[in-house]
Design a protein around this motif. Structure first.
Motif, short mmCIF file in Angstrom:
data_model
loop_
_atom_site.label_atom_id
_atom_site.label_comp_id
_atom_site.label_asym_id
_atom_site.label_seq_id
_atom_site.Cartn_x
_atom_site.Cartn_y
_atom_site.Cartn_z
N ILE A 138 0.80 -1.24 0.05
CA ILE A 138 -0.13 0.12 0.00
C ILE A 138 0.79 1.21 0.00
O ILE A 138 2.04 1.13 0.30
N SER A 139 0.31 2.25 -0.57
CA SER A 139 1.29 3.67 -0.51
C SER A 139 1.26 4.14 0.93
O SER A 139 0.41 3.78 1.82
N PHE A 140 2.46 4.96 1.05
CA PHE A 140 2.84 5.50 2.30
C PHE A 140 1.58 6.43 2.78
O PHE A 140 1.13 6.26 4.00
N ARG A 141 1.07 7.33 1.81
CA ARG A 141 0.08 8.00 2.25
C ARG A 141 -1.18 7.54 2.64
O ARG A 141 -1.75 7.79 3.88
N SER A 142 -1.65 6.43 1.76
CA SER A 142 -2.82 5.52 2.26
C SER A 142 -2.65 4.91 3.71
O SER A 142 -3.32 4.67 4.51
N PHE A 143 -1.48 4.11 3.84
CA PHE A 143 -1.20 3.51 4.84
C PHE A 143 -1.10 4.57 6.22
O PHE A 143 -1.92 4.19 7.26
N ARG A 144 -0.48 5.78 6.18
CA ARG A 144 -0.61 6.54 7.22
C ARG A 144 -1.98 7.08 7.60
O ARG A 144 -2.36 7.41 8.64
N ALA A 145 -2.89 7.37 6.39
CA ALA A 145 -4.17 7.64 6.83
C ALA A 145 -4.83 6.59 7.63
O ALA A 145 -5.85 7.13 8.53
N TRP A 146 -4.72 5.57 7.06
CA TRP A 146 -5.54 4.32 7.93
C TRP A 146 -4.99 4.39 9.41
O TRP A 146 -5.68 4.28 10.54
N LYS A 147 -3.72 4.39 9.49
CA LYS A 147 -3.28 4.36 11.09
C LYS A 147 -3.54 5.32 11.93
O LYS A 147 -3.90 5.25 13.13
N LEU B 252 -13.09 16.69 20.28
CA LEU B 252 -12.82 16.11 19.13
C LEU B 252 -11.97 16.75 18.17
O LEU B 252 -10.98 16.49 17.70
N ALA B 253 -12.09 18.09 18.34
CA ALA B 253 -11.23 19.02 17.56
C ALA B 253 -9.87 19.11 18.04
O ALA B 253 -8.81 18.82 17.32
N HIS B 254 -9.47 18.82 19.46
CA HIS B 254 -8.20 18.83 20.06
C HIS B 254 -7.67 17.49 19.56
O HIS B 254 -6.46 17.44 19.26
N LEU B 255 -8.28 16.49 19.76
CA LEU B 255 -8.08 15.04 19.43
C LEU B 255 -7.53 14.96 17.87
O LEU B 255 -6.38 14.23 17.69
N ALA B 256 -8.23 15.56 17.05
CA ALA B 256 -8.02 15.66 15.61
C ALA B 256 -6.73 16.39 15.40
O ALA B 256 -5.91 15.64 14.69
N GLN B 257 -6.48 17.32 16.00
CA GLN B 257 -5.00 18.17 16.01
C GLN B 257 -3.88 17.02 16.44
O GLN B 257 -2.73 17.04 15.85
N ASP B 258 -4.19 16.65 17.71
CA ASP B 258 -3.14 15.72 18.30
C ASP B 258 -2.81 14.53 17.58
O ASP B 258 -1.55 14.09 17.60
N SER C 12 -10.93 19.95 11.36
CA SER C 12 -11.77 19.13 11.72
C SER C 12 -12.67 18.43 10.57
O SER C 12 -12.99 17.50 10.72
N THR C 13 -12.47 19.11 9.34
CA THR C 13 -13.30 18.56 8.37
C THR C 13 -12.42 17.47 7.67
O THR C 13 -13.31 16.31 7.57
N HIS C 14 -11.35 17.44 7.42
CA HIS C 14 -10.53 16.43 6.96
C HIS C 14 -10.63 15.13 7.95
O HIS C 14 -10.89 14.15 7.59
N PHE C 15 -10.67 15.52 9.24
CA PHE C 15 -10.68 14.53 10.21
C PHE C 15 -12.26 13.72 10.05
O PHE C 15 -12.21 12.49 10.15
N SER C 16 -13.06 14.34 10.21
CA SER C 16 -14.47 13.69 10.06
C SER C 16 -14.58 13.08 8.66
O SER C 16 -15.12 11.89 8.64
N HIS C 17 -14.19 13.75 7.50
CA HIS C 17 -14.31 12.93 6.16
C HIS C 17 -13.58 11.65 6.28
O HIS C 17 -13.76 10.54 5.77
N ARG D 58 -15.24 8.79 8.71
CA ARG D 58 -16.42 8.28 7.82
C ARG D 58 -16.13 7.37 6.65
O ARG D 58 -16.63 6.39 6.71
N ARG D 59 -14.99 7.70 6.15
CA ARG D 59 -14.56 6.73 4.91
C ARG D 59 -14.01 5.48 5.58
O ARG D 59 -14.45 4.38 4.99
N PHE D 60 -13.24 5.52 6.57
CA PHE D 60 -12.86 4.12 7.25
C PHE D 60 -13.85 3.53 7.80
O PHE D 60 -13.84 2.15 7.97
N TYR D 61 -14.71 3.94 8.67
CA TYR D 61 -15.46 3.39 9.48
C TYR D 61 -17.04 3.66 9.20
O TYR D 61 -17.88 2.77 9.69
N GLY D 62 -17.39 4.36 8.24
CA GLY D 62 -18.70 4.55 7.99
C GLY D 62 -19.74 5.26 8.80
O GLY D 62 -20.90 5.29 9.06
N LEU D 63 -18.94 5.96 9.84
CA LEU D 63 -19.45 6.77 10.90
C LEU D 63 -18.77 8.01 11.22
O LEU D 63 -17.46 8.04 10.88
N LYS D 64 -19.64 9.05 11.47
CA LYS D 64 -19.00 10.44 11.96
C LYS D 64 -18.17 10.13 13.27
O LYS D 64 -18.62 9.31 14.04
#
Length: 272
Positions: free
Chosen positions: A191-200, A215-221, A227-232, A235-241
């Motif tokens: 898998i590509s580095f970027r996709s791997f990092r996004a999943w982890k 959640l905003a602080h967690l996303a940054q941490d 937060s928008t990138h975090f939510s999207h 949702r892509r990986f888990y099907g849930l916000k």
């Protein structure tokens, strides 16, 4: 296990290469996990939609990076998650075929028995990937041996502290050009580095799922730019916000093991 987790029976064991989850499934929306997922019905059956086909059974196996929707006749589900870079190439495809064949019923029964065993688990024990596999599958999956330079990059990605890990920083530490490192990483992991990092990054969210946290602080941490990138991404990986994940995990007992080898060092429970 804390009192809420004991009463609900909801728990999650997280190791660097495996996850065992017993809890709410949430609304059936498409998800695309970066890992191999085995879903088992605690009772009744499950409904899987993938590649335009609908199926109903007590257990399903879904290969990594496969879009799918999973729903349960009841609210809860058991899920075994296996990180693909931790096993030899072809192992997960073979396992998926076995799970959908004559051995499927025995595998499903073993995973349900593993759940009962984990509910009675005594803190102070620990699980390596081999021990996890024997508990859930009755056998150890062959472990992939990665190039040390890629293995070191994976460890860096998994630390989630300080500045976000980049391909350029990993390449520099490996003594390679960025393009050569990216080629080596995909060659070794599939898998590509970027996709791997996004999943982890999305996987790391699981460690905090039962906490009352901003959640905003967690996303940054954990490395999301906003937060928008975090939510999207979630949702892509888990099907849930993200908020739905946290709302459904309030009574979840979370255990964490840091072992990938065979030695025991004790695991810690994260209180809800």
């Amino acid at each position: 296990m804390d009192d809420m987790g004991r009463k609900s029976g909801h728990l999650m064991l997280i190791t660097p290469e495996r996850v065992f989850y017993a809890g709410l499934l949430g609304r059936p929306r498409e998800r695309c996990s970066g890992a191999f997922n085995i879903y088992v019905a605690i009772e009744g059956g499950l409904r899987l939609t993938a590649d335009g086909r609908n199926s109903h059974a007590e257990m399903f196996a879904v290969l990594p990076n496969t879009g799918h929707t999973i729903a349960s006749d009841y609210r809860s589900v058991l899920s075994v998650v296996i990180e693909p870079e931790s096993v030899c190439p072809g192992v997960l495809e073979d396992l998926a075929a076995r799970l959908s064949g004559p051995e499927g019923k025995a595998f499903a029964d073993r995973i349900r028995a593993a759940y009962l065993a984990l509910r009675e688990h005594h803190a102070g024990e620990d699980f390596s990937s081999t021990e996890f596999d024997f508990l859930c599958l009755g056998e150890a999956l062959p472990q992939r041996v990665l190039d040390p330079r890629v293995a070191r990059a994976i460890l860096q990605i998994g630390r989630f502290c300080g500045e976000p890990v980049t391909a350029a920083s990993c390449a520099a530490e490996a003594g390679l050009s960025p393009s050569r490192f990216l080629h080596l990483f995909k060659e070794e992991t599939g898998i590509s580095f970027r996709s791997f990092r996004a999943w982890k990054r999305a996987r790391h969210l699981l460690h905090f799922a039962n906490q009352d946290i901003n959640l905003a602080h967690l996303a940054q941490d954990i490395g999301y730019p906003d937060s928008t990138h975090f939510s999207h991404s979630i949702r892509r990986f888990y099907g849930l916000k993200p908020r739905a994940i946290f709302s459904g995990s309030r009574d979840l007992a979370i255990y964490r093991s840091n072992r990938t080898g065979g030695a025991n060092s004790g695991w810690t429970q994260e209180a809800g």
